[in-house]
Design a protein around this motif. Structure first.
Motif, short mmCIF file in Angstrom:
data_model
loop_
_atom_site.label_atom_id
_atom_site.label_comp_id
_atom_site.label_asym_id
_atom_site.label_seq_id
_atom_site.Cartn_x
_atom_site.Cartn_y
_atom_site.Cartn_z
N PHE A 64 -6.00 -4.65 5.28
CA PHE A 64 -6.43 -3.83 3.86
C PHE A 64 -7.53 -3.93 3.61
O PHE A 64 -8.53 -5.42 3.06
N LEU A 120 -9.80 3.66 1.27
CA LEU A 120 -9.04 3.25 1.45
C LEU A 120 -9.12 2.84 2.94
O LEU A 120 -8.79 3.46 3.54
N THR A 128 0.98 -1.02 -0.18
CA THR A 128 0.03 0.03 -0.31
C THR A 128 1.04 1.39 -0.10
O THR A 128 1.03 1.23 1.21
N THR A 155 -3.48 -2.61 -3.03
CA THR A 155 -4.18 -1.74 -3.38
C THR A 155 -4.81 -1.00 -4.00
O THR A 155 -6.19 -0.80 -4.45
#
Length: 396
Positions: free
Chosen positions: A302, A157, A134, A138
């Motif tokens: 995540f 996110l 990330t 992501t």
């Protein structure tokens, strides 16, 4: 074919450890500011690997190292210091470039200035920015969900991690303060906006075994590159939170106390941030900031949420990745997904599967389905997908 791997710290070394055995036919150069570290890693990896001293602040040395190279991979942090010098060298040498940049201001400088893309196109090279977990994985997760909708309006996110300051390296503490202690870019109402780091508190509901945790704005490349490449977006936000909540409260206090400042204190010769990076990694620092994790999962999560339309209906799609942490620390640090994410991006490049030219990000140049599938197979990470119909503007 020759690959230059810059940075022999935790991530860079583990990218090399994964890549070299899988592709023994390649020639490798591993570079680090500390020649001894680079040579030690090269000796570990075998005769196809050479260790060299690499100072990213020295343009002449970079030019020398990139001569005859087909690809340069940059794992030298912090990227707000290292990314642009290495990219400049890649442009001069006309060499493709991949990195794991996770600093928002680097993404801003590159993607909000069209000249960088133009220069890369003129050089005939690919500059692929942010190929870690990330940003990186992501971004690709967001693209995966977006491709399943007819229209996409919002991408949100979020990351939740256990508060373990004693296990954070000085480089990670430096980076975390850099992306939380000042203003950070979010994409709000169709425009890039500066928002206060560690602001924008939102209770993010994660799937079990996680809970809902308060999360806060951070500066990461996703909020810059996703609106750049996914057309029609109105909102892109990125948040992070420590669990339990006491960890996030401690981090807020560190920011409010000015411990993220990089200004050297007169008479002491160090900055508050330099002190903090050392204190948190000391035994005393670790003990002083301990929180009770007994009721929390020993894992990281995540979460990518995409809101849009399919067949005229409003849809919210959520994709979560749950990654268990190791019980014991290991040399190859397979618990950190970043080396695997980066290695998969390099392998896509080797296979000719990185599409496009110029300045790129993972969500536009990697095959989302194939990349996520490969990552899941490699790591054993758990992915959880949910989808619900929503009313327009329901998301806050």
């Amino acid at each position: 074919m020759k690959v230059l791997l810059l940075g022999c710290g935790n991530v860079g070394a583990n990218v090399a450890r994964q890549l070299v055995p899988r592709h023994p036919e390649l020639e490798y150069v591993v570079g680090d500011l500390d020649l001894g570290v680079a040579e030690k890693l090269a000796a570990e990896l075998g005769p196809r690997v050479r260790g060299v001293r690499a100072d990213v602040r020295d343009p002449a040395r970079l030019d020398e190292l990139l001569d005859g190279v087909d690809l340069v991979f940059n794992a030298v942090g912090p990227f707000y210091r290292s990314a642009v010098p290495v990219i400049e060298a890649a442009l001069r040498a006309r060499v493709d470039y991949i990195d794991i940049n996770d600093d928002h201001d680097v993404a801003e400088a590159l993607f909000l200035d069209p000249s960088w893309n133009l220069r890369a196109l003129q050089a005939g090279i690919k500059l692929v920015i942010g190929c870690g977990s990330t940003p990186g994985l992501t971004n690709v997760m967001a693209r995966l969900l977006a491709d399943r909708l007819d229209k996409v309006r919002e991408i949100h996110l979020a990351t939740a991690v256990p508060f373990l300051p004693g296990l954070l390296s000085p480089a990670v503490v430096d980076h975390m303060m850099h992306i939380t202690a000042g203003e950070v870019v979010q994409f709000i109402d169709g425009e890039y906006c500066k928002m206060p780091g560690w602001g924008g508190r939102l209770e993010v509901p994660y799937a079990a075994p996680f809970k809902a945790y308060p999360s806060f704005f951070i500066g990461h490349g996703e909020t810059v590159t996703l609106p750049h490449f996914v057309k029609g977006l109105e909102q892109v936000t990125n948040r992070i939170g420590f669990f339990p909540e006491a960890g996030s409260e401690i981090w807020r206090k560190l920011i409010d106390l000015g411990l993220g400042s990089t200004e050297v204190i007169e008479g002491l010769g160090i900055s508050p941030l330099k002190f903090l990076t050392r204190h948190l990694t000391s035994e005393a620092g670790g003990k002083s900031m301990t929180v009770d994790l007994s009721d929390e999962p020993w894992a990281v999560v995540f979460r990518v949420e995409v809101i849009g339309e399919r067949d005229g209906a409003e849809v919210r799609s959520v994709l979560e990745q749950h990654l268990d942490l190791p019980v014991e620390e290991t040399t190859d640090s397979t618990s950190d997904p970043t080396p695997t994410c980066a290695r998969l991006a390099i392998e896509a490049w080797l296979a000719g599967q990185v599409s496009g030219q110029g300045l790129l990000a993972p969500e536009v140049c990697l095959d989302a389905e194939a990349y996520v599938h490969a990552y899941a197979c490699e790591t054993g990470a758990t992915f959880i997908t949910t989808e619900t119909k929503v009313k327009r503007h329901e998301h806050a």
